[in-house]
Design an enzyme around this catalytic site. Structure first.
Site, mmCIF file in Angstrom:
data_model
loop_
_atom_site.group_PDB
_atom_site.id
_atom_site.type_symbol
_atom_site.label_atom_id
_atom_site.label_comp_id
_atom_site.label_asym_id
_atom_site.label_seq_id
_atom_site.Cartn_x
_atom_site.Cartn_y
_atom_site.Cartn_z
ATOM 1 N N LEU A 153 0.830 -1.209 0.000
ATOM 2 C CA LEU A 153 0.000 0.000 0.000
ATOM 3 C C LEU A 153 0.860 1.253 0.000
ATOM 4 C CD1 LEU A 153 -2.743 -0.957 2.623
ATOM 5 C CD2 LEU A 153 -2.985 -0.869 0.143
ATOM 6 N N LYS A 172 5.081 2.913 1.266
ATOM 7 C CA LYS A 172 6.314 2.802 2.032
ATOM 8 C C LYS A 172 6.472 4.067 2.816
ATOM 9 C CE LYS A 172 8.749 -0.417 -0.743
ATOM 10 N NZ LYS A 172 9.557 -0.977 -1.610
ATOM 11 N N THR A 223 7.288 -0.900 5.430
ATOM 12 C CA THR A 223 6.379 -0.976 4.296
ATOM 13 C C THR A 223 4.994 -1.346 4.803
ATOM 14 O OG1 THR A 223 8.234 -1.782 3.031
ATOM 15 C CG2 THR A 223 6.070 -2.064 2.040
ATOM 16 N N VAL A 224 3.994 -0.785 4.163
ATOM 17 C CA VAL A 224 2.624 -1.080 4.564
ATOM 18 C C VAL A 224 1.976 -1.979 3.511
ATOM 19 C CG1 VAL A 224 0.389 -0.094 5.193
ATOM 20 C CG2 VAL A 224 2.486 1.166 5.689
ATOM 21 N N ASP A 234 3.720 14.735 14.777
ATOM 22 C CA ASP A 234 3.971 14.606 13.339
ATOM 23 C C ASP A 234 2.671 14.765 12.559
ATOM 24 O OD1 ASP A 234 5.639 14.399 11.191
ATOM 25 O OD2 ASP A 234 5.881 12.219 11.286
#
Ligand SMILES: *[C@@H]1O[C@H](CO)[C@@H](O)[C@H](O)[C@H]1NC(C)=O
Ligand SMILES: *[C@@H]1O[C@H](CO)[C@@H](O)[C@H](O)[C@H]1NC(C)=O
Ligand SMILES: *[C@@H]1O[C@H](CO)[C@@H](O)[C@H](O)[C@H]1NC(C)=O
Ligand SMILES: *[C@@H]1O[C@H](CO)[C@@H](O)[C@H](O)[C@H]1NC(C)=O
Ligand SMILES: *[C@@H]1O[C@H](CO)[C@@H](O)[C@H](O)[C@H]1NC(C)=O
Ligand SMILES: *[C@@H]1O[C@H](CO)[C@@H](O)[C@H](O)[C@H]1NC(C)=O
Ligand SMILES: *[C@@H]1O[C@H](CO)[C@@H](O)[C@H](O)[C@H]1NC(C)=O
Ligand SMILES: *[C@@H]1O[C@H](CO)[C@@H](O)[C@H](O)[C@H]1NC(C)=O
Ligand SMILES: *[C@@H]1O[C@H](CO)[C@@H](O)[C@H](O)[C@H]1NC(C)=O
Ligand SMILES: *[C@@H]1O[C@H](CO)[C@@H](O)[C@H](O)[C@H]1NC(C)=O
Length: 845
Positions: A552, A554, A559-560, A669
């Protein structure tokens, strides 16, 4: 009638006679002589010329050594022509020359080519020869065995790049590359460089070169059986002529003249195109002893047009005539004898040059020197060659430059992540003074962060480091200042971040410490997290993600992947194994998400913590992150109302963290890419890796580790190291501005806060709102949101609203908006035009 052969760089290779033995006193200190293709690191002295040749080591890294076929060799062939270097790899290969005398000097640069069927193809290639970013010539052999290309060039840089560019007509190669420092008075033209078209020494069959010519011009032989040779054993001097170009006596002591007393002489040539300009240097000296009743006198004509005269050559003294021609394909210099002359005209030598104005777009020397030094310090083997920034189409990988027609390109960013660097941070970085972004992540750098990095005016950088021994004392104020220059680097992991210019912030360090004692929520991790029901085995993760089949995205520290847990769609973020640093964020995030539940905060589904395999499983957010929908390139334009809703959602998530959690949590964030959207475009905050909880509400927190994303980072936090919820308010203000304008926090080197403020100052409020909305919004509500955003980004945190205030304000704006518009669906124009056909088609039938 007399015709000269037109040479056009042709070499009489096999006819060339040996040159004179060389005069030992001649100085080669201004020379660079490279014999391409000889073993790297070797050198020799050419017995024919006395020139010292070296291999190309140190001038170029690429290339394959080759030899010409023996049939093309002969005892008289210049030895440099027997080997060559070919460049089957890469379209552009460059030699880097750094003459000792540096810039501001005039150099003769000569590239020599002898094909010699080295590749058994029987077909010499064609390719482009570049001087830096300027095309010098297209190398083309036609019927010649060998070609020389020469240029006389006044350098404005200490670096001279000679590049061979493959143009799809065969593999480029080169036999020799020579550079000669000239005297500054020679070939003094305005700004032009001079490309040699022909150089001829009349009246001899002997090639003159280094030894006789201390500048090592090659004076090719030219004889004619219809003219007669004359020569002198005396010395022909250059005295009395400031433009003599120091033509050697050996060249001037021979000449051609007519055998018939009444015969004129001429020298014709054909240009390669009709618009070609020529600088013609005609060298003439009397070398016969004239009796008292004799006189030699003539006129000089170019293309039947008078140029000079009557002239009488000076006895054993060179006179140079510079003649300029243009716009003629066929050219002809004619010397017509005057009536009073008793002798026919004569000429000793001629040079034809094509003047060319080079752009000389070259990286500023200071930057070039620094980057070459960095390359050698770290022994970087990446294909960095030629000018770092020019031409713009072949900028070095990992470097970005700024261009300005009136100034040399400057290096603005350097990415050396994952380059296998080890050792200390190179001092040469200090000389990259225009750099705005520096990525040294994923290397094995050690030692302290040098002080100079802190003095950059524009720099923004990301260094992830592990702190050194005295971290225990870092809570103390006394230690705080030290940390700026005392961060220790094994730069190991990487965090995806944007590195861009923020003019308001001078430097941003994103530094993470291994054992952050300052973190209050330090019920320090053993191997975290007791909750059994949410903990999954790596094997389960594998099956959920179908063996990590669909990526999906990075970012963060890994990583996703897309996954399915039962019938529930999930996103699985896997910590990359190499990222030791990310582990702490992983722990922080899992712990936080397990305790926080809110409709506008992505929820935790589970996690995996099995040896080196760490992963977090979230609810799946079908519409990705806000940035994907908001900025240029997104197909669908978010409506104003949708933007307000998204802002309101995100504000509620933050409000909950600040005011609904005990202790309160600072996200640290907040940015568009951390605001995720589900299938109904409901917004949720994500990525809590940096989040911190505070023991007591409202307390400020002093931290030595500044973290966040450039462009969103609270400048007060940055300067004071005091972290409060108001830092999130600032970041959220930036997000609001992005929602309003459709611009990224930093774009075109403009910081959004400055941009909006300057637009407001200029009274251009209308232009602030995203033009893609085409005015489809309620103006009053829009101004109100803009006002809110600007108070959020107030430099002084005390003047910023709380998230409670923000939520209240946004809510009222949203209400106003709903009042204005009915339930009319907001389909963007773009979308309609794109899909009109497919949408209408079925209905029409
Ligand atoms: C030439 O090679 C010798 C050793 O073979 C070396 O000592 C010398 O420095 C070299 N000269 C140049 C100019 O590279
Ligand atoms: C070489 O030949 C090509 C065509 O055959 C011609 O166009 C070109 O001008 C020639 N080049 C030179 C340097 O004579
Ligand atoms: C020029 O000289 C050649 C031989 O040297 C001679 O044959 C010819 O007749 C002469 N021409 C004139 C015009 O004197
Ligand atoms: C050059 O000029 C001379 C003298 O006018 C003439 O005889 C000759 O044919 C010309 N050559 C060319 C190639 O134009
Ligand atoms: C030729 O010489 C005479 C006398 O010496 C002089 O007057 C005349 O100007 C000269 N002609 C040319 C063209 O030099
Ligand atoms: C450098 O330029 C490239 C291409 O324009 C861009 O994708 C990249 O983000 C830039 N890098 C930095 C650090 O600005
Ligand atoms: C180029 O640099 C000059 C001098 O610094 C500056 O005045 C000018 O605005 C710059 N031009 C561009 C296009 O950036
Ligand atoms: C540096 O390059 C790496 C990989 O080449 C990339 O992942 C990273 O985002 C880049 N950093 C910047 C600041 O663009
Ligand atoms: C750092 O060095 C260690 C040991 O020398 C090595 O195993 C590791 O791969 C290196 N890491 C990088 C990113 O170069
Ligand atoms: C930086 O540039 C200066 C001037 O060009 C030079 O003297 C100095 O050696 C450079 N520093 C480094 C570390 O390369």
């Amino acid at each position: 009638m007399i015709m000269f052969r037109n040479f056009y760089f042709m070499l009489l290779l096999l006819a060339a006679l040996p040159l004179d033995i060389v005069h030992a006193q001649d100085d080669q200190s201004g020379f660079i002589s490279i014999d391409c293709g000889i073993a790297r690191g070797t050198n020799y002295t050419d017995s024919k010329t006395g020139l010292n040749y070296v291999s190309e080591a140190g001038f170029i890294e690429s290339g394959v050594s080759q030899k010409i076929l023996p049939t093309y060799n002969s005892p008289n062939l210049d030895i440099q022509f027997t080997t060559l270097t070919s460049f089957p790899q890469g379209t552009r290969n460059c030699y880097t020359l750094r003459p000792k005398k540096g810039k501001g000097n005039r150099y003769l640069i000569r590239a020599r080519f002898h094909y010699g069927n080295y590749d058994f193809k029987g077909q010499p290639p064609q390719f482009d020869l570049y001087l830096g970013s300027d095309l010098w010539y297209t190398v083309n052999f036609n019927a010649s065995l060998a070609m020389d290309y020469e240029i006389i060039h006044l350098t404005s840089s200490d670096y001279i790049y000679v590049c061979l560019v493959n143009i799809g007509l065969g593999t480029p190669f080169i036999s020799a590359l020579e550079l000669r420092l000239l005297d500054s008075s020679m070939y003094a033209t305005q700004l032009q460089s001079l490309i040699l078209f022909d150089r001829a020494n009349f009246g001899t069959s002997e090639t003159v070169r280094y030894g006789d010519d201390k500048y090592d011009r090659i004076w090719y032989t030219t004889t004619s059986n219809r003219l007669v040779d004359v020569h002198t054993s005396g010395t022909v001097s250059n005295l009395g002529s400031s433009t003599a170009n120091e033509v050697p006596s050996k060249v001037m002591s021979t000449a051609l003249t007519s055998p018939n007393v009444t015969r004129d002489i001429y020298y014709p040539w054909t240009a390669t195109d009709a618009n070609q300009e020529f600088f013609i240097y005609l060298y003439i000296a009397e070398i016969e002893t004239l009796k008292s009743n004799q006189k030699r006198e003539f006129y000089i004509y170019l293309n039947e047009v008078y140029w000079d005269g009557p002239v009488s050559p000076l006895d054993h003294t060179t006179t140079t005539y510079l003649i300029k021609s243009s716009n003629s394909l066929v050219n002809n210099i004619t010397l017509y004898q005057t009536k009073n002359s008793t002798l026919p005209p004569l000429f000793n030598a001629i040079e034809l040059y094509i003047p060319k104005q080079l752009r000389q777009q070259q990286t500023e020397d200071q930057d070039a020197e620094a980057i070459w030094s960095i390359k050698s310090t770290y022994g970087l083997t990446r294909n960095w060659q030629g000018d770092p920034c020019a031409p713009q189409t072949s900028v070095w990988v990992g470097i970005n430059c700024s261009y300005n027609d009136s100034e040399n390109p400057r290096i603005t960013s350097l990415n050396l992540s994952s380059s296998g660097l080890s050792g200390e941070i190179a001092d040469a970085l200090a000389n990259l003074t225009m750099i705005q972004s520096l990525d040294l992540s994923n290397n094995n750098l050690t030692g302290n962060v040098p002080k100079f990095l802190a003095s950059f005016s524009f720099l923004e950088m990301l260094i992830e480091g592990i702190s050194d021994q005295d971290e225990g004392s870092c809570l103390k104020d006394s230690c705080k200042k030290k940390t700026r220059s005392k961060v220790v680097i094994p730069v190991i992991a990487t965090v995806a971040a944007f590195f861009v210019l923020i003019t308001t912030l001078s430097i941003i360090w994103i530094i993470r410490r291994r054992q952050p004692k300052e973190i209050v929520n330090a019920d320090e991790p053993g191997d975290i997290i007791e909750s059994r029901n949410q903990r999954l085995a790596f094997l389960e993760i594998q099956s959920i993600t179908n063996s990590f089949n669909t990526v999906l995205g990075k970012g963060g520290f890994g990583t996703v992947f897309y996954g399915c847990l039962g019938d529930k769609q999930v996103a699985v973020k896997m910590l990359s194994e190499s990222s030791a640093q990310g582990y702490r964020e992983f722990q922080a995030e899992v712990r936080l998400l397990m305790s926080v539940h809110h409709k506008n905060i992505t929820s935790l589904v589970g996690y995996c913590d099995e040896g080196s395999q760490k992963g977090i499983i979230y609810e799946y957010m079908a519409n990705g992150n806000l940035g994907m929908h908001l900025f240029d390139g997104s197909l669908n334009v978010l409506s104003w109302k949708k933007r307000l809703e998204i802002g309101y959602d995100a504000a509620q998530g933050l409000e909950y963290m600040h005011h609904g959690c005990k202790p309160p949590i600072v996200h640290r964030d907040v940015k568009c890419s951390n605001i995720l959207l589900n299938e109904t475009l409901q917004a949720k905050l994500a990525d809590f890796g940096l989040s911190r909880a505070f023991a007591t509400e409202g307390a400020t927190h002093v931290s030595t580790a500044i973290a966040g994303t450039p462009g969103y980072l609270d400048p007060e936090y940055y300067t004071t190291n005091r972290l409060t919820e108001k830092s999130d308010v600032y970041s959220f203000g930036v997000v609001l501005l992005e929602l309003i304008t459709g611009r990224q926090a930093i774009s075109d080197n403009m910081y959004i806060v400055n941009w909006v403020k300057s637009m407001v100052a200029q009274g251009n409020v209308e232009k602030i709102i995203d033009p893609r909305l085409h005015g489809d919004f309620d103006k009053n509500a829009a101004w109100k949101v803009l006002e809110l955003a600007l108070t959020c980004v107030d430099h002084t945190s005390a003047r910023r609203p709380t998230m409670n205030d923000v939520v209240t304000d946004l809510k009222s704006c949203l209400k106003a908006e709903k009042g204005v518009h009915g339930p009319k669906p907001n389909i963007p124009d773009q979308f309609m035009s794109l899909n009109l056909e497919s949408m209408m088609g079925p209905n029409l039938r």
